[in-house]
Design a protein around this motif. Structure first.
Motif, short mmCIF file in Angstrom:
data_model
loop_
_atom_site.label_atom_id
_atom_site.label_comp_id
_atom_site.label_asym_id
_atom_site.label_seq_id
_atom_site.Cartn_x
_atom_site.Cartn_y
_atom_site.Cartn_z
N GLU A 14 -12.24 -9.90 7.08
CA GLU A 14 -10.88 -10.11 7.30
C GLU A 14 -10.08 -9.37 6.48
OE1 GLU A 14 -10.08 -14.63 7.85
OE2 GLU A 14 -11.12 -14.58 5.98
N LEU A 15 -10.46 -8.68 5.16
CA LEU A 15 -9.65 -7.91 4.54
C LEU A 15 -9.46 -6.12 5.38
CD1 LEU A 15 -10.39 -8.81 0.83
CD2 LEU A 15 -8.30 -9.58 2.07
N PHE A 16 -10.53 -5.83 5.70
CA PHE A 16 -10.49 -4.82 6.44
C PHE A 16 -9.62 -4.85 7.68
CE2 PHE A 16 -12.28 -3.19 10.58
CZ PHE A 16 -12.17 -1.87 10.22
N CYS A 17 -9.70 -6.03 8.58
CA CYS A 17 -8.63 -6.16 9.68
C CYS A 17 -7.23 -6.01 9.01
CB CYS A 17 -8.91 -7.24 10.25
SG CYS A 17 -10.52 -7.09 11.37
N LEU A 18 -7.15 -6.86 7.86
CA LEU A 18 -5.56 -7.01 7.46
C LEU A 18 -5.06 -5.51 7.02
CD1 LEU A 18 -3.45 -8.89 7.03
CD2 LEU A 18 -4.43 -9.28 4.62
N THR A 19 -5.94 -4.59 6.36
CA THR A 19 -5.51 -3.36 5.85
C THR A 19 -5.60 -2.47 6.97
OG1 THR A 19 -7.04 -3.60 4.13
CG2 THR A 19 -6.59 -1.31 4.48
N ALA A 20 -6.24 -2.63 8.17
CA ALA A 20 -5.96 -1.87 9.38
C ALA A 20 -4.47 -2.27 9.95
CB ALA A 20 -7.21 -2.10 10.31
N GLU A 21 -4.34 -3.52 9.97
CA GLU A 21 -2.92 -3.83 10.68
C GLU A 21 -1.78 -3.08 9.68
OE1 GLU A 21 -3.27 -8.13 10.74
OE2 GLU A 21 -4.65 -7.95 12.60
N GLN A 22 -2.00 -3.17 8.41
CA GLN A 22 -0.89 -2.91 7.62
C GLN A 22 -0.70 -1.62 7.20
OE1 GLN A 22 1.50 -5.03 6.45
NE2 GLN A 22 0.45 -6.79 7.88
N ALA A 28 -1.86 -5.14 2.36
CA ALA A 28 -2.60 -5.91 2.88
C ALA A 28 -3.06 -6.94 1.53
CB ALA A 28 -4.11 -5.13 3.05
N ALA A 29 -3.10 -6.41 0.16
CA ALA A 29 -3.43 -7.22 -0.82
C ALA A 29 -2.16 -8.13 -0.92
CB ALA A 29 -3.52 -6.34 -2.03
N ALA A 30 -0.84 -7.64 -0.96
CA ALA A 30 0.34 -8.78 -0.89
C ALA A 30 0.15 -9.71 0.17
CB ALA A 30 1.43 -7.93 -0.80
N ARG A 31 -0.37 -9.59 1.40
CA ARG A 31 -0.44 -10.66 2.33
C ARG A 31 -1.70 -11.47 2.03
NH1 ARG A 31 1.84 -9.04 7.49
NH2 ARG A 31 0.75 -11.12 8.23
N ALA A 32 -2.46 -11.02 1.35
CA ALA A 32 -3.91 -11.88 0.90
C ALA A 32 -3.75 -12.47 -0.16
CB ALA A 32 -5.02 -10.78 1.08
N GLY A 33 -2.65 -12.07 -1.14
CA GLY A 33 -2.52 -12.74 -2.52
C GLY A 33 -3.60 -12.23 -3.31
N LEU A 34 -4.00 -11.00 -3.26
CA LEU A 34 -5.10 -10.38 -4.00
C LEU A 34 -4.52 -8.95 -4.62
CD1 LEU A 34 -8.14 -10.64 -1.72
CD2 LEU A 34 -7.59 -12.22 -3.65
N THR A 35 -5.23 -8.37 -5.52
CA THR A 35 -4.94 -6.95 -5.97
C THR A 35 -5.25 -5.86 -5.23
OG1 THR A 35 -6.88 -6.75 -7.30
CG2 THR A 35 -5.10 -7.86 -8.29
N PRO A 36 -4.62 -4.73 -5.18
CA PRO A 36 -5.09 -3.83 -4.25
C PRO A 36 -6.47 -3.26 -4.68
CG PRO A 36 -2.79 -3.25 -4.87
CD PRO A 36 -3.41 -4.31 -5.66
N ALA A 37 -6.90 -3.49 -5.93
CA ALA A 37 -8.56 -2.96 -6.23
C ALA A 37 -9.50 -4.06 -5.73
CB ALA A 37 -8.37 -3.10 -7.88
N ALA A 38 -8.90 -5.23 -5.49
CA ALA A 38 -9.93 -6.17 -4.87
C ALA A 38 -9.92 -5.94 -3.40
CB ALA A 38 -9.35 -7.50 -5.10
N VAL A 39 -8.93 -5.54 -2.73
CA VAL A 39 -9.11 -5.14 -1.26
C VAL A 39 -9.92 -3.88 -1.19
CG1 VAL A 39 -8.12 -4.28 0.55
CG2 VAL A 39 -6.72 -6.30 -0.84
N SER A 40 -9.75 -2.77 -1.97
CA SER A 40 -10.39 -1.63 -2.05
C SER A 40 -11.88 -1.93 -2.32
CB SER A 40 -10.02 -0.70 -3.06
OG SER A 40 -10.42 0.49 -3.10
N ARG A 41 -12.29 -2.85 -3.13
CA ARG A 41 -13.81 -3.29 -3.16
C ARG A 41 -14.37 -3.78 -2.16
NH1 ARG A 41 -11.69 -4.52 -8.67
NH2 ARG A 41 -11.61 -6.71 -7.89
N ALA A 42 -13.40 -4.50 -1.54
CA ALA A 42 -14.08 -5.17 -0.08
C ALA A 42 -14.28 -4.38 0.78
CB ALA A 42 -13.07 -6.34 0.24
N ILE A 43 -13.67 -3.09 1.08
CA ILE A 43 -13.69 -2.22 2.03
C ILE A 43 -14.90 -1.22 1.71
CG2 ILE A 43 -12.69 -0.35 3.14
CD1 ILE A 43 -11.39 -3.03 3.81
#
Length: 305
Positions: A14-22, A28-43
């Protein structure tokens, strides 16, 4: 069957798709309510699992690789189908809700579609509209749009195209321009006039002017001292201030013609138009919010639903 995806991996998709869209870890982190570092780790987890790079990263932007683009198209469709299945089971399909991402061409958007949207919102108050206005043909799937309205067909055969309107073309200028430069009486006479040029975003070539001569459709290459790019409405502003002649859509200048601030010429060679169509991905399970929006626009423009 054994589990292929745990909750963490599904969240990473889900975070991958959100990052691709944004096109941004931060957005993507702002939309998901997470930190950019957390999104980067997920990817990174996802890339390690797949053994491929999904994004090309620079200090300024994040872009999908070819492998990432192919994976995104499949994941986005799968997530949409999961969301639709939940809505159907929970009864949410009885009322349109959620966000629609829509890309509109600048002229038709400003003059014909945006004025309709308050009426749509009144009918469907739980649908949020995320609008992008541009004369660039967006990549509907790769950029995460639900719907686009475009005046030129896209080569992607996976998209459904529904005719919205045939927009009539007219040639106009100010009375002051005609007093200064004379009035062209035929398309051939345009060679002696300053014709405002709009350059196509993809090719950089001027848009040919379209006429009908003795029942035959013809294209005429014109020339002028002012070229505009990206925004067709910039050429409309120029013609309103006497910069030259312009072929444009009647719906843009109909009020100017009624007031007399612009005059139309070459009516004997008129009758040409350009089509605008709705473009969207063909899917068996279309979200109700998209279906009602498509039906709303088709009805508003007098097309069969």
């Amino acid at each position: 069957m054994s589990r292929q995806f745990d909750d963490l991996m599904l969240g990473s998709i889900e975070l991958f798709c959100l990052t691709a869209e944004q096109s941004s870890f931060t957005a993507a982190a702002a939309r998901a309510g997470l930190t950019p570092a957390a999104v980067s780790r997920a990817i990174s987890r996802l890339e390690q699992r797949l053994g491929v790079r999904l994004f090309s990263r620079t200090t300024r932007q994040v872009r999908l690789t070819d492998d990432g683009r192919a994976y995104f198209l499949q994941c986005r469709q799968a997530l949409n189908q999961l969301a639709e299945a939940e809505r159907e089971l929970s009864g949410q399909q009885q009322k349109a809700s959620g966000t629609l991402r829509i890309s509109l061409p600048t002229p038709l958007g400003h003059y014909r579609i945006l004025p309709l949207l308050p009426q749509f919102r009144a009918q469907h108050p739980e649908v949020q509209l995320d609008l992008q206005l541009s004369d660039r043909n967006v990549d509907l799937l790769a950029e995460g749009y639900d719907l686009a309205v475009r005046g030129r067909a896209q080569p992607d055969s996976s998209l459904v195209a529904r005719k919205l309107i045939d927009a009539e073309l007219v040639v106009v200028a100010t009375p002051g321009y005609f007093a200064r430069a004379g009035t062209p009486l035929s398309p051939d006479a345009l060679a002696g006039h300053d014709c405002l040029q709009f350059l196509l975003p993809r090719s950089g070539q001027p848009v040919p002017w379209l006429f009908r001569r003795d029942g035959v459709d013809v294209e005429v290459e014109t020339s002028g001292q002012i070229h505009t790019r990206e925004q067709l409405l910039s050429a409309v502003t120029l013609v309103r201030h006497g910069a030259g002649l312009l072929q444009t859509y009647r719906f843009i200048v109909e009020d100017d013609l009624a007031r007399g601030s612009l005059h139309e010429v070459l009516q004997d060679y008129g009758g040409r138009s350009r089509p605008f169509s709705l473009l969207y991905a063909g899917a068996r399970h279309m979200p109700l919010r998209l279906r009602v929006f498509i039906d709303f626009l088709l009805r508003a423009f007098g097309q069969a639903v």
